[in-house]
Design a protein around this motif. Structure first.
Motif, PDB file in Angstrom:
ATOM      1  N   PRO A 299      -3.435  10.797   0.653  1.00  0.00           N
ATOM      2  CA  PRO A 299      -4.670  11.268   1.540  1.00  0.00           C
ATOM      3  C   PRO A 299      -4.769  10.164   2.661  1.00  0.00           C
ATOM      4  CG  PRO A 299      -5.175  11.825  -0.590  1.00  0.00           C
ATOM      5  CD  PRO A 299      -3.976  11.014  -0.918  1.00  0.00           C
ATOM      6  N   PHE A 300      -5.137  10.331   3.797  1.00  0.00           N
ATOM      7  CA  PHE A 300      -5.282   9.373   4.777  1.00  0.00           C
ATOM      8  C   PHE A 300      -6.535   8.539   4.313  1.00  0.00           C
ATOM      9  CE2 PHE A 300      -7.801   7.795   8.631  1.00  0.00           C
ATOM     10  CZ  PHE A 300      -6.794   6.952   8.996  1.00  0.00           C
ATOM     11  N   ASP A 301      -6.700   7.158   4.285  1.00  0.00           N
ATOM     12  CA  ASP A 301      -7.935   6.509   3.827  1.00  0.00           C
ATOM     13  C   ASP A 301      -7.907   5.531   5.051  1.00  0.00           C
ATOM     14  OD1 ASP A 301      -9.611   4.798   2.980  1.00  0.00           O
ATOM     15  OD2 ASP A 301      -8.833   4.466   1.241  1.00  0.00           O
ATOM     16  N   PRO A 302      -9.035   5.505   5.895  1.00  0.00           N
ATOM     17  CA  PRO A 302      -8.920   4.479   6.960  1.00  0.00           C
ATOM     18  C   PRO A 302      -9.366   3.100   6.612  1.00  0.00           C
ATOM     19  CG  PRO A 302     -11.025   5.804   6.888  1.00  0.00           C
ATOM     20  CD  PRO A 302     -10.078   6.320   5.864  1.00  0.00           C
ATOM     21  N   ASN A 303      -9.557   2.655   5.189  1.00  0.00           N
ATOM     22  CA  ASN A 303      -9.710   1.577   4.656  1.00  0.00           C
ATOM     23  C   ASN A 303      -8.305   0.958   4.383  1.00  0.00           C
ATOM     24  OD1 ASN A 303     -12.600   1.641   4.420  1.00  0.00           O
ATOM     25  ND2 ASN A 303     -12.458   2.809   2.650  1.00  0.00           N
ATOM     26  N   LEU A 304      -7.335   1.806   4.429  1.00  0.00           N
ATOM     27  CA  LEU A 304      -5.994   1.424   3.946  1.00  0.00           C
ATOM     28  C   LEU A 304      -5.043   1.577   4.834  1.00  0.00           C
ATOM     29  CD1 LEU A 304      -5.723   2.534   0.147  1.00  0.00           C
ATOM     30  CD2 LEU A 304      -6.409   0.339   1.058  1.00  0.00           C
ATOM     31  N   HIS A 305      -5.130   2.698   5.652  1.00  0.00           N
ATOM     32  CA  HIS A 305      -4.286   3.083   6.703  1.00  0.00           C
ATOM     33  C   HIS A 305      -4.723   3.159   8.174  1.00  0.00           C
ATOM     34  CE1 HIS A 305      -3.429   5.729   2.932  1.00  0.00           C
ATOM     35  NE2 HIS A 305      -2.594   4.872   2.991  1.00  0.00           N
TER      36      HIS A 305
ATOM     37  N   LEU B 128       4.972   3.723   9.395  1.00  0.00           N
ATOM     38  CA  LEU B 128       5.903   2.983  10.400  1.00  0.00           C
ATOM     39  C   LEU B 128       5.641   1.481  10.158  1.00  0.00           C
ATOM     40  CD1 LEU B 128       4.040   4.852  13.569  1.00  0.00           C
ATOM     41  CD2 LEU B 128       6.241   5.208  12.455  1.00  0.00           C
ATOM     42  N   GLU B 129       4.757   1.023   9.606  1.00  0.00           N
ATOM     43  CA  GLU B 129       4.519  -0.636   9.068  1.00  0.00           C
ATOM     44  C   GLU B 129       3.873  -0.460   7.827  1.00  0.00           C
ATOM     45  OE1 GLU B 129       2.902  -3.266  11.627  1.00  0.00           O
ATOM     46  OE2 GLU B 129       4.341  -3.320  13.107  1.00  0.00           O
ATOM     47  N   GLN B 130       4.591  -0.937   6.836  1.00  0.00           N
ATOM     48  CA  GLN B 130       3.927  -1.071   5.627  1.00  0.00           C
ATOM     49  C   GLN B 130       2.570  -1.990   5.360  1.00  0.00           C
ATOM     50  OE1 GLN B 130       6.689  -2.312   2.458  1.00  0.00           O
ATOM     51  NE2 GLN B 130       5.934  -1.021   1.045  1.00  0.00           N
ATOM     52  N   GLY B 131       1.620  -1.552   4.865  1.00  0.00           N
ATOM     53  CA  GLY B 131       0.423  -2.393   4.533  1.00  0.00           C
ATOM     54  C   GLY B 131       0.567  -3.098   3.323  1.00  0.00           C
ATOM     55  N   PHE B 132      -0.202  -4.175   3.420  1.00  0.00           N
ATOM     56  CA  PHE B 132      -0.320  -5.062   2.047  1.00  0.00           C
ATOM     57  C   PHE B 132      -1.702  -5.451   1.640  1.00  0.00           C
ATOM     58  CE2 PHE B 132       3.703  -5.476   3.571  1.00  0.00           C
ATOM     59  CZ  PHE B 132       4.674  -5.394   2.470  1.00  0.00           C
ATOM     60  N   ILE B 133      -2.012  -5.354   0.217  1.00  0.00           N
ATOM     61  CA  ILE B 133      -3.299  -5.775  -0.263  1.00  0.00           C
ATOM     62  C   ILE B 133      -3.180  -7.268  -0.847  1.00  0.00           C
ATOM     63  CG2 ILE B 133      -5.290  -5.118  -1.990  1.00  0.00           C
ATOM     64  CD1 ILE B 133      -4.534  -2.308  -1.240  1.00  0.00           C
TER      65      ILE B 133
ATOM     66  N   ILE C  98       0.971  -1.107  -0.010  1.00  0.00           N
ATOM     67  CA  ILE C  98       0.099   0.071   0.065  1.00  0.00           C
ATOM     68  C   ILE C  98       0.917   1.362   0.066  1.00  0.00           C
ATOM     69  CG2 ILE C  98      -1.766   1.249   1.191  1.00  0.00           C
ATOM     70  CD1 ILE C  98      -2.680  -1.348   2.463  1.00  0.00           C
ATOM     71  N   GLU C  99       0.564   1.951  -1.021  1.00  0.00           N
ATOM     72  CA  GLU C  99       1.418   3.539  -1.082  1.00  0.00           C
ATOM     73  C   GLU C  99       0.693   4.317   0.035  1.00  0.00           C
ATOM     74  OE1 GLU C  99       4.058   4.183  -2.923  1.00  0.00           O
ATOM     75  OE2 GLU C  99       3.934   1.885  -3.651  1.00  0.00           O
ATOM     76  N   ALA C 100       1.948   4.792   0.948  1.00  0.00           N
ATOM     77  CA  ALA C 100       1.190   5.712   2.075  1.00  0.00           C
ATOM     78  C   ALA C 100       1.725   6.875   1.929  1.00  0.00           C
ATOM     79  CB  ALA C 100       1.308   4.952   3.292  1.00  0.00           C
ATOM     80  N   VAL C 101       2.779   7.383   2.284  1.00  0.00           N
ATOM     81  CA  VAL C 101       3.502   8.519   2.499  1.00  0.00           C
ATOM     82  C   VAL C 101       3.270   9.584   1.240  1.00  0.00           C
ATOM     83  CG1 VAL C 101       5.863   9.918   2.723  1.00  0.00           C
ATOM     84  CG2 VAL C 101       5.389   7.572   3.679  1.00  0.00           C
TER      85      VAL C 101
ATOM     86  N   ASN D 287      -5.179  -9.294  -3.675  1.00  0.00           N
ATOM     87  CA  ASN D 287      -6.262  -9.550  -4.591  1.00  0.00           C
ATOM     88  C   ASN D 287      -7.259  -8.404  -4.144  1.00  0.00           C
ATOM     89  OD1 ASN D 287      -5.037 -11.228  -6.324  1.00  0.00           O
ATOM     90  ND2 ASN D 287      -5.857 -13.012  -4.919  1.00  0.00           N
ATOM     91  N   ASP D 288      -7.071  -7.346  -3.928  1.00  0.00           N
ATOM     92  CA  ASP D 288      -8.101  -6.228  -3.663  1.00  0.00           C
ATOM     93  C   ASP D 288      -8.543  -6.225  -2.349  1.00  0.00           C
ATOM     94  OD1 ASP D 288      -7.621  -5.255  -6.172  1.00  0.00           O
ATOM     95  OD2 ASP D 288      -9.433  -6.347  -7.020  1.00  0.00           O
ATOM     96  N   ARG D 289      -8.070  -7.036  -1.114  1.00  0.00           N
ATOM     97  CA  ARG D 289      -8.383  -7.215   0.185  1.00  0.00           C
ATOM     98  C   ARG D 289      -7.081  -6.870   0.744  1.00  0.00           C
ATOM     99  NH1 ARG D 289     -11.372 -12.297   2.068  1.00  0.00           N
ATOM    100  NH2 ARG D 289     -13.290 -11.350   1.131  1.00  0.00           N
ATOM    101  N   VAL D 290      -7.532  -5.921   1.962  1.00  0.00           N
ATOM    102  CA  VAL D 290      -6.467  -5.354   2.679  1.00  0.00           C
ATOM    103  C   VAL D 290      -6.331  -6.696   3.641  1.00  0.00           C
ATOM    104  CG1 VAL D 290      -5.856  -3.766   4.446  1.00  0.00           C
ATOM    105  CG2 VAL D 290      -7.042  -3.009   2.524  1.00  0.00           C
ATOM    106  N   VAL D 291      -4.786  -7.115   3.373  1.00  0.00           N
ATOM    107  CA  VAL D 291      -4.189  -8.159   4.610  1.00  0.00           C
ATOM    108  C   VAL D 291      -3.822  -7.481   5.677  1.00  0.00           C
ATOM    109  CG1 VAL D 291      -2.552  -9.833   5.008  1.00  0.00           C
ATOM    110  CG2 VAL D 291      -3.581  -9.429   2.572  1.00  0.00           C
ATOM    111  N   ARG D 292      -3.119  -6.275   5.522  1.00  0.00           N
ATOM    112  CA  ARG D 292      -2.628  -5.307   6.746  1.00  0.00           C
ATOM    113  C   ARG D 292      -2.575  -4.135   6.301  1.00  0.00           C
ATOM    114  NH1 ARG D 292       3.075  -6.068   9.338  1.00  0.00           N
ATOM    115  NH2 ARG D 292       3.610  -4.969   7.614  1.00  0.00           N
TER     116      ARG D 292
END
Length: 185
Positions: free
Chosen positions: A134-140, A160-165, A128-131, A167-172
């Motif tokens: 815009p803040f997205d509560p679904n991704l961040h 602080l910790e990278q998130g991952f998706i 997930i691109e973060a820095v 197949n279009d579902r947020v794993v973290r």
């Protein structure tokens, strides 16, 4: 009426009666045969039905077993893809014990991290691109909010910790620090 006619009448009636009895017996035999045929057909259909029900039940159970086995071993290809990265990480740790040059160690660890990200990409896992986004509560997941002159309010300023998706579902979700806007003087 003569005597000759009477016996003929009686004889005709007897013959008709005998013919009627024979026809009745034949009809009775025919009805019995039809009944036996119908009963045999019913029994055969009942047996076919029971066999079909048993076959359907067996198919259903086999399908459930196969699904359970698929679920149980679904991660096997992913684990196989990750094993070389784990091997390389172990080699990097061993090299760190004997290494004098920190840059070589850093390079080895970076190569392992890239290898892991390549395995993720192969398995449809995307970072997930973060820095700067815009803040997205679904991704961040916002862990903190800080003033920033560089970023507008509600923009991710640090990950602080990278998130991952997957197949279009947020794993973290990405754990981030979010801008609260410019600092007040």
């Amino acid at each position: 009426m003569t005597d000759q006619e009477q016996p003929e009448d009686i004889q005709n009636q007897t013959q008709e009666s005998a013919a009627a009895e024979t026809e009745a017996v034949e009809n009775s035999t025919s009805v019995e045969a039809q009944l036996e045929t119908a009963l045999a057909e019913r029994d055969e259909n009942q047996n076919r039905f029971l066999r079909s029900q048993a076959e359907l039940d067996n198919t259903r159970k086999r399908h459930q077993r196969e699904l359970a086995e698929l679920r149980q071993y679904a991660a096997a290809p992913f684990v196989q893809d990750m094993l070389p990265a784990l091997d390389n990480l172990k080699r990097a740790v061993e090299a760190a014990e004997n290494a004098d040059n920190v840059n070589d160690l850093k390079l080895g660890v970076e190569m392992v991290a890239k290898q892991i990200l390549d395995v993720f990409a192969k398995n449809n896992v995307k970072a997930i691109e973060a820095v700067g986004q815009p803040f997205d509560p679904n991704l961040h997941e916002a862990l903190q909010q800080m003033p920033s002159d560089e970023y507008p309010s509600m923009t991710v300023i640090q990950e602080l910790e990278q998130g991952f998706i997957l197949n279009d579902r947020v794993v973290r979700p990405s754990k981030v620090i979010v801008s609260s806007g410019p600092a007040e003087n």
